[in-house]
Design a protein around this motif. Sequence first.
Motif, PDB file in Angstrom:
ATOM      1  N   ILE A 138       4.913   1.617   3.974  1.00 43.30           N
ATOM      2  CA  ILE A 138       3.782   1.882   4.861  1.00 43.30           C
ATOM      3  C   ILE A 138       4.292   2.259   6.247  1.00 43.30           C
ATOM      4  CG2 ILE A 138       1.739   0.896   5.963  1.00 43.30           C
ATOM      5  CD1 ILE A 138       1.391   1.404   2.962  1.00 43.30           C
ATOM      6  N   SER A 139       3.825   3.406   6.737  1.00 43.75           N
ATOM      7  CA  SER A 139       4.308   3.920   8.017  1.00 43.75           C
ATOM      8  C   SER A 139       3.642   3.250   9.215  1.00 43.75           C
ATOM      9  CB  SER A 139       4.094   5.434   8.080  1.00 43.75           C
ATOM     10  OG  SER A 139       2.708   5.748   8.049  1.00 43.75           O
ATOM     11  N   THR A 179      -6.125   3.419   8.868  1.00 39.16           N
ATOM     12  CA  THR A 179      -6.798   3.333   7.570  1.00 39.16           C
ATOM     13  C   THR A 179      -6.388   4.433   6.609  1.00 39.16           C
ATOM     14  OG1 THR A 179      -8.701   2.314   8.669  1.00 39.16           O
ATOM     15  CG2 THR A 179      -9.056   3.171   6.455  1.00 39.16           C
ATOM     16  N   ASP A 180      -6.173   5.633   7.124  1.00 36.76           N
ATOM     17  CA  ASP A 180      -5.842   6.746   6.234  1.00 36.76           C
ATOM     18  C   ASP A 180      -4.435   6.646   5.640  1.00 36.76           C
ATOM     19  OD1 ASP A 180      -5.142   7.179   8.969  1.00 36.76           O
ATOM     20  OD2 ASP A 180      -4.759   9.295   8.575  1.00 36.76           O
ATOM     21  N   HIS A 181      -3.726   5.565   5.959  1.00 39.64           N
ATOM     22  CA  HIS A 181      -2.392   5.335   5.395  1.00 39.64           C
ATOM     23  C   HIS A 181      -2.311   4.060   4.565  1.00 39.64           C
ATOM     24  CE1 HIS A 181      -0.452   8.594   7.741  1.00 39.64           C
ATOM     25  NE2 HIS A 181      -1.498   8.368   8.517  1.00 39.64           N
ATOM     26  N   GLU A 227       3.488  -0.325  15.458  1.00 38.20           N
ATOM     27  CA  GLU A 227       4.924  -0.266  15.154  1.00 38.20           C
ATOM     28  C   GLU A 227       5.192   0.869  14.163  1.00 38.20           C
ATOM     29  OE1 GLU A 227       7.995  -3.968  15.075  1.00 38.20           O
ATOM     30  OE2 GLU A 227       6.546  -3.920  13.433  1.00 38.20           O
ATOM     31  N   PRO A 228       4.918   2.110  14.559  1.00 37.90           N
ATOM     32  CA  PRO A 228       4.949   3.214  13.596  1.00 37.90           C
ATOM     33  C   PRO A 228       6.370   3.681  13.257  1.00 37.90           C
ATOM     34  CG  PRO A 228       4.442   4.040  15.778  1.00 37.90           C
ATOM     35  CD  PRO A 228       4.491   2.542  15.901  1.00 37.90           C
ATOM     36  N   HIS A 229       6.545   4.104  12.003  1.00 34.43           N
ATOM     37  CA  HIS A 229       7.834   4.596  11.526  1.00 34.43           C
ATOM     38  C   HIS A 229       7.647   5.831  10.655  1.00 34.43           C
ATOM     39  CE1 HIS A 229       8.990   0.456  12.583  1.00 34.43           C
ATOM     40  NE2 HIS A 229      10.236   0.904  12.650  1.00 34.43           N
ATOM     41  N   SER A 230       8.656   6.677  10.664  1.00 36.13           N
ATOM     42  CA  SER A 230       8.798   7.735   9.666  1.00 36.13           C
ATOM     43  C   SER A 230       9.900   7.325   8.699  1.00 36.13           C
ATOM     44  CB  SER A 230       9.144   9.069  10.337  1.00 36.13           C
ATOM     45  OG  SER A 230       8.060   9.554  11.082  1.00 36.13           O
ATOM     46  N   PHE A 231      10.081   8.125   7.638  1.00 31.08           N
ATOM     47  CA  PHE A 231      11.048   7.753   6.605  1.00 31.08           C
ATOM     48  C   PHE A 231      11.856   8.947   6.151  1.00 31.08           C
ATOM     49  CE2 PHE A 231       7.451   4.852   6.216  1.00 31.08           C
ATOM     50  CZ  PHE A 231       8.077   3.614   6.214  1.00 31.08           C
TER      51      PHE A 231
END
Length: 253
Positions: free
Chosen positions: A56-57, A61-63, A122-126
């Motif tokens: 989970i990024s 809600t849309d994620h 606490e957003p992240h990309s992968f």
Amino acid sequence: MSLQITSLNSGSNGNCYYIGNGQEAVLIDAGISCRETERRMSRLGLTMDKVKAVFISHEHTDHIKGVTVLAKKYRLPVYITSHTLTHGRLTLSNVLSFTAYQPIQIGSLSVTAFPKQHDAIEPHSFIITDQQISIGVFTDIGVPCEHVIRHFQQCHAAFLEANYDEQMLDKGRYPYFLKNRIRGGKGHLSNRQALEIFTTHRPPFMTHLLLSHLSQDNNDPTLVQSLFDEHANGIRIVVASRHAETPVFEIMN
């Protein structure tokens, strides 16, 4: 050796991206319902049996809106930071945390998170790697920061946000505060910003670019396709839909 990738849905109505090999797969985000995830994967000839984890990024809600049912039904571990879990108000039974820049092994898949600029806690990309093939998931990004650029340069294929056309946003119906939220550095990437990342930082071995998280009101898939096709130089450009899954693409080294 190859990796299979597809966007099951991409947009403010839900985001879910599949990356896998012959044995295992992961989902990045689970923003559509469990039933719709199953339906779309089935149409593509994919099965949930191969999915071994969900990452989970961030908590929007849309994620996350499908993750609780999906994880419970298939007994999947959900990798999510503690702050994202709390702010998303999720009830999950198999929660595992991740730390930026520390790879997590899911079979032979290596999943590495890195921080991004977005208006979440606490957003992240992968970036997902297997046998030296790397796939990046770069959406919900306020600015093309050094983290995004450095990881984009490693990718054989990438999901890259192209959220809005600047003129459409400026002239559109959104209130001023929302326009500023979108373009203010912790919202989303414009077509122009995404194109600059692509043209300036794409590696010579990149084969596929899936343009993601397009705004329904402030962008046009045909415009985006045309804009990036002009600069493709042999790279397959795909606009990921907010209404349907993309085909499955085989990414090879």
